[in-house]
Structures are given as C-alpha cells and as structure tokens.
Enzyme design. Structure first.
Site, PDB file in Angstrom:
ATOM      1  N   ASP A   1      -9.867  15.073 -27.789  1.00 55.96           N
ATOM      2  CA  ASP A   1     -10.048  15.823 -28.828  1.00 55.96           C
ATOM      3  C   ASP A   1     -10.495  14.745 -30.183  1.00 55.96           C
ATOM      4  O   ASP A   1      -9.948  13.493 -29.845  1.00 55.96           O
ATOM      5  CB  ASP A   1      -8.810  16.553 -29.314  1.00 55.96           C
TER       6      ASP A   1
ATOM      7  N   ASN B   1      -6.227 -13.408  13.333  1.00 56.60           N
ATOM      8  CA  ASN B   1      -5.410 -13.812  14.340  1.00 56.60           C
ATOM      9  C   ASN B   1      -5.212 -12.816  15.684  1.00 56.60           C
ATOM     10  O   ASN B   1      -4.689 -13.137  16.645  1.00 56.60           O
ATOM     11  CB  ASN B   1      -3.666 -13.724  13.571  1.00 56.60           C
TER      12      ASN B   1
ATOM     13  N   ASP C   1       3.687 -14.209   4.027  1.00 51.39           N
ATOM     14  CA  ASP C   1       4.065 -12.729   2.981  1.00 51.39           C
ATOM     15  C   ASP C   1       4.624 -13.313   1.619  1.00 51.39           C
ATOM     16  O   ASP C   1       4.324 -12.745   0.555  1.00 51.39           O
ATOM     17  CB  ASP C   1       5.010 -11.708   3.670  1.00 51.39           C
TER      18      ASP C   1
ATOM     19  N   ASN D   1       5.000 -14.283  10.069  1.00 56.56           N
ATOM     20  CA  ASN D   1       4.391 -13.282   9.025  1.00 56.56           C
ATOM     21  C   ASN D   1       5.511 -13.420   7.823  1.00 56.56           C
ATOM     22  O   ASN D   1       4.918 -13.041   6.671  1.00 56.56           O
ATOM     23  CB  ASN D   1       4.744 -12.026   9.975  1.00 56.56           C
TER      24      ASN D   1
END
Length: 854
Positions: free
Chosen positions: A332, A661, A690, A686
């Site tokens: 609006d 991998n 990470d 891992n």
C-alpha cells in the site's frame, strides 16, 4: 482462592452470563492480578505450542535421529562386545561431540529467535483490578474479561457478554469466507460450531464492531488447540525448505549407493566384515553433511539477529530465503511511499467551498466512533479547532470493508441525526438529496454530475476525498444499516498524505537490488497517478479494480507484471494479484497492516507487516518491521541475501569435499589390502572439517551476491558438486600415489598421511569455494579465518600427540610434507581455474535463460 469450577467443559455457549461467571468463580468486572497469577499456574500459558521445558532434551535426542548414525552406534557397541572396547569408546565419543556441537548451535539459534519474537508478540486488552490493561495473549486465563475491537485476534474460546455490530472471520473453523455476525445470548448445548453465534473461538479475528467477552477455555483446551496439529501441518514449505529437503534426499541416495558398493568390495576382497561394515557406516556419516540442519539454523538465526538490528523481526526463519529471493514487492502507499501522517486539507460543501458545517459533522463522526481508530479519523479530529459541540452517541454502525462507510447517530437536548462518512461514490449511492452551502436541500439528481466532476478534480490534485451525508434520526429508535438510505449529501472531506522525503532514492535502491515495487491501493486512479508522478515514476501503468474484474486470469497474469499501480482495489483482489504474480514465476512480497490484508499476507511468498499493524496482520506476517520505512526494508533484503549466500556456502563446501571423498574411498578400496581410513579416523575427519564451517554464518559476503535476487537451484548444486568433487578426487589419487610409490607407506603411514592431507585440503578449499572471486580478493570473516588456522595447526600436530595412538596414527617422514604441500598448492590453483571456468560457463547459460542466478 478456591479451585475453579468447570460447569460445562464442552458447551459453554448454553450458559447465561450469571451461570458462566459463577462456574468460573469470577465476575464481569474482571480478575485481580493475584487471581490471574493463580489461574496462570493452574491452567498454564495460553498457547497451543508444546511445553518448552522439554524441548531442549528432545532437540538433543534429534541429533541422533539419522538412521545411519543409529546403525553406527549399534555397530560400535557390537564391536565392543567382540572385544574392541577402545575403538568403540573413541567412535561413540566423536559421535557425541558432533551431536553436542549440533545441539549447542541449534539451541542457541532457537533461543535467539524466541527473544526476537517477544518484540512482536500479540497483545489484547483485559480487565484487571477493574481497569483495562494490555497483556500478551499467552497471559490470558479463564475468567478474564477481554475487550475486543476491529482487527483483534480472538485470544481464547470466549462467551460474548456484550457486543455491537460484531462481525468475526471464522474461516479457519467453518470454511465460510464471509464474516459471521455475533451477539450475546444463550444457545442449546448441541448447537454446531458454525452456528454458535454467542461464542468466539481462538484463532478467529474481529472484522468489525466491538465486544466484551468472558474467557472460558485457553491453550490446548480450545477448539483451535484440539485441531492445532492438523493446522500446523498445513504450513506450506518455502522454496528454500523444498530445496534443502530435495538436496538431502539426493545426497542420501548417492551416499547409500556408494557405501553399499564400498562395503561389498571390501567384503569381496576378504577384509574383516565387521571392520568393513563399521567403515561403510562411518563413511556414510562422514560423507553426509551431518551438521547441515544446525548450520542452516545458525545461519538463519544469525541473519535474523542482524536483521533485528535493522529493525526487521523475522517470525518464520525459512522466510529469510524468500526475502532475499523477492523480486516483486507489493505494498500500500500509506506509510511506505507516503509519510503515513494523514492531514486534513479542507472540508467543502457540495459546491466546493469551505464549510464549517461539513467539518463539524465529520468531527462528530470521527471523534465519537468507538470502533477501529485510523489515521483519517485522527486527522479530522486534529483539524477541528473550534468549540466542541455537546452530543452523545445513541448508536453506531462501525466501518466495514463491504459498506465502506461509518455511521454515528448522535443526539443532544434538541437534535437527533445520523452522520455517515466514507468513500464518496458509496456515500452518494445512499443519498437522494443534496444540501448546498446556503443550507437549501434539493434533489441529488441535478447536482450529482457536478459532484463527481468536483471529486475527480480533487483526486487529480492528489487529495484523498471522502463524502459526508446526514439524515434526521429518532430518539425512540436506533439507526440501523437498513436506515442508511435517502440521506442528504453534505459535502467533501479532503485529506493529503505527502510522499516521504527521499522515497524516490529508496525506490532506486530497490530497483538496483532487482526488486520491483508495485503499489496496491484502494484509492482512486487519479490520486494514485498524482502520487506516482511525485515520486518519479514517469508514465505509470495503472490498472483499476473494476478493470481487473473484467479480465481473465490469463490476461491479468500477463498484465500484472507490467503494471506499476493497482488502484481502486477491493480487499479480495489483492490476493488474486499476488497469486497471479507468483504463477508468472516471481517471488512476491506483500506488505500490509490492515484487517483485510491477512489473506494476501498468507498468499505472498513473504508476508511483511509492521509493529503498529492490527493483530491479525501481524499474526499472518512472516516478517514484522519495527519501522514502517522502505529503507528498513532495503536493509532487510540485503541481510536476507547475505544469510542465503552464507547458507549456500556451506552446501558448496560440504558437497565439493564430501562428494570427492566418495570416489576416493571407492577407488582406494579396490587396490588397498587394508581400509583407507579407520572408522574412527573418518569420523574425526568429519568433525575437524565441520568445525571451521560452523562459523560460516559470520563470514563476509561479496557484493556480487546481494546485487540481485538469489534462488535455490538444485541443478546448479549438482553441477558444482560433480565438478569440484571430481577435482578433489584427482588430488586424492595423487596423494595415494605419493604415499604408495614414493614413501612406500604401510597401513598406519597411509592412513595418517591421507588423513592429514584430506583435512588440510578440505579446510583450505573452503577459502576458494566460498566466493566467486579469486580467494585472495575476498578475505574470509574473522571467525572463519581463526577456526581454519586452528584446525590446520591441530591436524599437523596430531601425529606427534599422545592421542595419535588412540586413533591409529603414526609419525610421517618429513619428505611427505613437501609432497603434500605441493599437491595442496596445485589443488588450490586448479580449484581457482575450475571456479573461473565453471562460473563463466554458468553465466553464459544464464544469459541464455537457462539458469537462475545463484
């Protein structure tokens, strides 16, 4: 306080006011603060959400919900039963640490969002200690007296004590799209929900009128609470959520296939079955971006916090992606394009001359009405500077979006009359007479054409123009909707709301961000055109609501993207406009704050409201602005794109390293007589790779990523994953060659050497794939850089530490480090070349219309 009775748990609509207040041990004067506190403890918070005290425990358990993780834990315990306790402890410890990291990240994100949501919590007016007080909806208890008006959300299942022209939207329960009229009364116990006209239900909202109600049921005891699980399940997925889900399925399919193949190869080559099974499961965990849910939650929560600093509160985190992808914003004009401070220009008689009588009648209507207060009524009240005549209200017919007018019947010792104000053509339609400036009343027929010409001239000058009419009343009879006819047209109210300073520059910023603003307004086309010219829109293309009604969906779908301003729009047409813009392939945002904006806010890809909006609009919105300013919106869009860009970085990083991998593991299993990495070594890889990626939410974002709307594209991610995954495998095989042919590595040396190379290369490649630019031209954020350096130092030191024995590592010959440095340098250089080639190819495809911008 005695325990509260519950006279009719399932059928309070059969109770009288006296029976209901007696049953709840309260009165129609409301509760005391002390009584309310006791009831809050007895009934709990007025919410349909689960108890937050246990959510932390379940959030922690959810970190282990992956079937692969569960199988890994079971296999590790089986290994312990067969005598390999040390390896089992190490594997379970690494899984626990990874899960704790995910839990810590997601818990922090959830808490941050909860704090932000408190800033835009809904409130309602209740009687406490005999006075009206604003409290949050979750503080409402059975026995409270709640005062409702237009735009309010019904906070709980309630019995109506008193109402006036009360209309409620109950579509969530009945499917009925039209508002339902509600009144006090007593109904039979077997009355179906759709016909309980004396009761209000949590989850519905007031369209018009006002009421005082007695709260009977709260929280999960309400009708809404009973069906809340079903309603919550119907919240549609955003484009981003669909993309994440499909991405997860894709990775799961690829990973499971390769893991089964690798397990079969190892068994075929007569390697220990349990070790091969553990290796395959650890590989599945290691190759899956296990922290993806936590990374996404943290990215979105961090983005939400940054957006909050820009006065943008995110209610639904997944909407951030849509916010960044938005290429059309419908809004609006009031308060966004204009200053939002409506001012009274003049009150004119039917001949276009200033009239004090019109001002007085308009002031009576605006100041005495008790329904929904709005800027127009405030402007009229401020514009009346003279003596305030002493009138009292006999009856009121509140404004609604069907009648588009408000009528007040007033009286004093001598006079009794009704005053109506509203949309000029609507007011003219209920008039048969006209009063001139000198007080003469004549038939409207002769003067109607002149009135309409005057209206068009005022509109073309940029003034919002309303009509005022009146009719003599009767003290013995209340004025009703049926009496809104044969009225006398008195004159015009002209109002203006100037454009905000600098709004043209802000529109330029939106255009530069690839966001096209479309104004949707109920004002007439002439007013809208005047505003468009004032803010620098040359030759605006305007489409009226009347023209839209005659257009098919196909025609409007073609015309809507080309239109600048939709004028004279009915409330239900907003939803149609947004739906067709979405079908045309656009990501559409809608900014609204009114009672009739809720459907459009739900329909839009991202619903945007403001903190001062009516409750139903704030509830329907995904994002709430603390300042109604397009500049705030611009800042929010930029932050939304930064959040999306950082989320995509993690996906690119995870796929580029993990997919490579997979191939490396599969190939190594074919020619090695031992496992390329032990299960515990895979899990440690891992965990270490990470760690830096958990800081990605704070990373810098290139200007290139915020210049245009960003869209999820699974095909783009697949191409990226294959390109950089295969490149990663090439250098893994070079590492294998060095270890086997030059170093002549045994099992432990091979596993240690590849572990170190794998972690270092995966950590450093983050610096390359996080940006389209050469990595040295786009420096990482402080926390990402610190985490990267920390991991590099730790992995280099690990073979020299006592923990090396636990993980099966050994010291490496110094010559290996020289070869490894050479391989990693070549990998980084090749990745830069591959990135340049990849994005150049993608840009050519996009210029040909084949890809979304990424």
């Amino acid at each position: 306080m005695e325990k509260i009775k519950d006279t009719a748990p399932g059928s309070f609509w059969q109770l009288s006011e006296a029976e209901a207040t007696s049953g709840l041990n309260c009165s129609n004067k409301g509760l005391s603060g002390q009584e309310a506190a006791v009831r809050r403890k007895q009934y709990g918070p007025n919410t349909i959400k689960a108890n937050g005290r246990s959510s932390g425990f379940f959030l922690f358990l959810s970190q282990f919900k992956s079937p692969v993780t569960i199988m890994l834990i079971v296999a590790a315990l089986l290994s312990a039963a067969l005598g390999d306790v040390a390896d089992t402890v190490i594997i379970l410890t690494i899984v626990l640490i990874s899960s704790l990291l995910g839990f810590w990240q997601e818990r922090g994100a959830a808490n941050a969002v909860a704090e932000l949501l408190k800033m835009v919590a809904l409130h309602c007016a209740v009687l406490r200690d005999g006075k009206s007080r604003e409290i949050s909806l979750d503080g409402v208890v059975p026995g409270d007296i709640v005062l409702l008006s237009a735009g309010d959300v019904i906070p709980a299942d309630s019995l109506i004590l008193d109402s006036q022209e009360l209309f409620v939207d109950e579509a969530a329960f009945t499917g009925e799209t039209y508002p339902v009229e509600k009144n006090a009364g007593v109904l039979p116990a077997d009355t179906p929900l759709a016909k309980r006209t004396n009761a209000l239900f949590m989850g519905s909202h007031v369209i018009s009128g006002k009421a005082s109600v007695l709260v009977m049921k709260t929280g999960l005891q309400t009708e809404f609470g009973k069906i809340s699980a079903g309603l919550q399940a119907k919240v549609p997925e955003t484009d981003f959520e669909k993309g994440i889900r499909k991405f997860g399925y894709m990775l799961m399919e690829i990973t499971l296939v390769l893991v089964l193949v690798i397990f079969a190869i190892n068994v075929f080559l007569h390697k220990p079955v349990l070790d091969s099974f553990l290796f395959s499961l650890a590989l599945a965990v290691g190759l899956t971006p296990q922290l993806l849910p936590a990374i996404i939650s943290v990215n979105l929560a961090t983005g939400a916090r940054r957006m909050a600093k820009q006065k943008v509160i995110v209610k639904r985190l997944s909407s951030i992606q849509n916010f960044g992808s938005m290429d059309i914003l419908c809004s609006d004009k009031t308060g966004t394009i204009t200053a939002g401070k409506v001012k009274l220009k003049d009150t004119l008689d039917s001949n276009g001359q200033h009239s004090d009588k019109v001002l007085q009648y308009a002031w009576l209507n605006a100041s005495l009405q008790q329904g929904f207060h709005n800027p127009i009524d405030e402007a009229i009240c401020l514009g009346h500077k003279g003596a305030k005549p002493a009138y009292t209200v006999q009856t009121e017919i509140p404004y609604d979006f069907i009648r588009k007018r408000l009528t007040i019947q007033v009286k004093n010792g001598k006079e009794n009359f009704a005053v109506t104000k509203g949309a000029l053509r609507i007011v003219l339609d209920i008039c048969t007479k006209i009063e001139s400036g000198d007080g003469k009343v004549s038939s409207l027929v002769a003067g109607k054409e002149a009135i309409l010409k005057q209206y068009e001239a005022l509109s073309a000058a940029g003034f919002r123009t309303l009509g005022v009419a009146y009719k003599p009343g009767d003290a013995a009879k209340d004025f009703t909707k049926a009496d809104e006819k044969d009225m006398v047209f008195l004159g015009f109210i002209t109002l203006f709301d100037p454009p905000k300073p600098g709004v043209a520059a802000t529109l330029g910023k939106l255009n530069n961000l690839g966001v096209k603003l479309k104004i949707i307004t109920g004002d007439n086309a002439l007013v809208a055109k005047s505003l468009a010219l004032q803010i620098g829109i040359e030759k605006p293309l305007i489409l009226t609501g009347a023209a839209m009604q005659k257009m098919s969906n196909a025609a409007l779908s073609h015309q809507a993207p080309l239109t600048d301003i939709f004028a004279e729009v009915e409330p239900n047409q907003k939803e149609r406009i947004i739906t067709l813009l979405k079908k045309a392939g656009h990501v559409v945002g809608f900014m609204g704050d009114g009672i009739n904006d809720a459907p459009a806010l739900h329909t839009a890809d991202v619903g945007i409201s403001v903190d001062t909006a009516v409750d139903v609009a704030k509830e329907a919105a995904d994002i709430v602005l603390l300042s109604r300013d397009l500049d705030v919106l611009v800042d929010g869009i930029i932050e939304g794109r930064k959040t999306f860009a950082n989320t995509m970085k993690y996906i690119f990083m995870a796929t580029s390293a993990n997919f490579g991998n997979m191939f490396s593991m599969a190939g190594a299993s074919l020619f090695l007589k031992f496992l390329p990495l032990l299960p515990k070594q895979i899990l440690l890889t891992n965990l270490m790779t990470d760690f830096p990626e958990m800081t990605i939410a704070t990373d810098r974002v290139d200007a290139l990523n915020i210049q245009s709307p960003q869209r999820w594209d699974l095909g783009f991610i697949k191409r990226f994953m294959i390109t950089f995954g295969l490149l990663s495998s090439v250098f893994d095989y070079l590492t294998f060659g060095v270890l086997l042919l030059i170093i002549h590595a045994d099992e432990k040396v091979f596993q240690t050497g590849w572990f170190i190379e794998s972690v270092i290369s995966a950590t450093l490649i983050v610096l390359v794939v996080r940006t389209r630019l050469p990595f040295f031209k786009s420096l990482p954020g402080k926390y990402l850089l610190v985490a990267t350096v920390a991991v590099l130092l730790l992995v280099l030191a690990l073979p020299l530490m006592p923990a090396a024995l636990w993980f099966g590592f050994t010291r490496l010959p110094l010559t290996y480090y020289s070869w490894m440095l050479l391989i990693i340098a070549a990998y980084m250089f090749s990745a830069e070349l591959a990135k340049y080639w990849f994005y150049r190819k993608m840009n050519k495809a996009m210029s040909g219309g084949g890809l979304r911008k990424q």
